[in-house]
Design an enzyme around this catalytic site. Structure first.
Site, mmCIF file in Angstrom:
data_model
loop_
_atom_site.group_PDB
_atom_site.id
_atom_site.type_symbol
_atom_site.label_atom_id
_atom_site.label_comp_id
_atom_site.label_asym_id
_atom_site.label_seq_id
_atom_site.Cartn_x
_atom_site.Cartn_y
_atom_site.Cartn_z
ATOM 1 N N SER A 44 31.059 -39.118 16.479
ATOM 2 C CA SER A 44 31.392 -38.620 14.937
ATOM 3 C C SER A 44 30.083 -37.926 14.414
ATOM 4 O O SER A 44 30.068 -37.092 13.331
ATOM 5 C CB SER A 44 31.531 -39.672 13.913
ATOM 6 N N GLU A 180 41.482 -48.060 15.702
ATOM 7 C CA GLU A 180 41.281 -46.977 14.652
ATOM 8 C C GLU A 180 42.791 -46.651 14.023
ATOM 9 O O GLU A 180 43.658 -46.284 14.632
ATOM 10 C CB GLU A 180 40.652 -45.837 14.853
#
Length: 262
Positions: A44, A180
């Site tokens: 990320s 997730e």
């Protein structure tokens, strides 16, 4: 604080929830380490630090550079490194890149995305001495293949598939799993279906811990705030206000005054 071991983390299953936070540099790693059980050097960073639209162009060199920075900032915290897109496309490539992580950084574990279809890779890495964290549900590295970020577990078929994914990853030898973007009650079922900890992000409260991107939780990333993110402070406003005060003091010749000169 003493670094948690693999066995200590596994014992947190159905016990004290695990606190995981992303970190990309030594500065924030040092600040976050006081509260985090695990620091995740997530790909990320390609979005938060690199300004890119997704994680896909992150490289092994980038991940190794940032992992070393995080490990230097938080030497007593358990650190997991994301394996970036394309770095584990088959067993040979996965092993080669995992070896780079262990040889070139002090990282404690690596993380790869994928469920039952990636279980053979997890097993191959575990058999070769690596601690592996799985990642199921919404897979950021598959964003283009799936046409966007899509919540999982909306049907019973998807729920059963996620349970099968988690069980396959556990059987392959992973010590922990990130789940997730999954409907909360489905994520709870997934966590209950395995004996290793399941860490949620956008997956409700019925799992064994939580992970958030630090720039999201601190309110530093302004372009987009996911529904599952709670901002614990408005970091962007705090930074902007401080920098604006500095700007005004410089322009008005108020800084530096006699307290800040030699």
């Amino acid at each position: 604080m003493k670094k948690l071991t693999l066995s200590a983390l596994k014992k947190r299953k159905n016990n004290l929830p695990i606190v995981m936070i992303t970190a990309y540099d030594a500065l924030f790693a040092r600040l976050l380490s006081e509260s985090a059980d695990i620091l995740l050097v997530g790909d990320s960073l390609n979005m938060s630090f690199g300004g890119n639209a997704d994680t896909l162009s992150a490289t092994m060199d980038q991940m190794i550079y940032h992992t070393n920075a995080v490990c230097k900032g938080a030497p007593e915290t358990f650190v997991i490194t994301d394996m970036p897109f394309g770095s584990y496309s088959d067993e040979g490539i996965a092993l080669s890149n995992a070896l780079r992580v262990y040889r070139e950084t002090p990282a404690d574990a690596i993380k790869i995305e994928g469920g039952a279809d990636k279980a053979h890779l997890v097993k191959h890495l575990v058999d070769n001495g690596f601690a592996v964290c799985g990642h199921i549900g919404l897979l950021p590295q598959s964003v283009r293949a799936e046409g966007g970020y899509k919540v999982k577990g909306r049907s019973e078929e998807e729920a059963l598939s996620l349970i099968a994914d988690a069980q396959a990853i556990e059987q392959a030898g992973a010590f922990i799993i990130v789940i997730e973007g999954v409907i909360a009650d489905v994520a709870t079922r997934v966590a209950q279906s395995v004996s290793i900890p399941v860490i949620g992000i956008g997956a409700g409260n019925g799992v064994d811990g939580q992970v958030l991107v630090f720039s999201d939780m601190l309110g530093l990333y302004e372009p987009f705030v996911p529904k599952f993110v709670k901002q614990y402070t408005n970091g962007a406003t705090v930074v902007k206000e401080a920098v604006n005060i500095y700007k005004n003091e410089v322009q008005n010749r108020e800084f530096p005054d006699e307290n800040f000169i030699y």
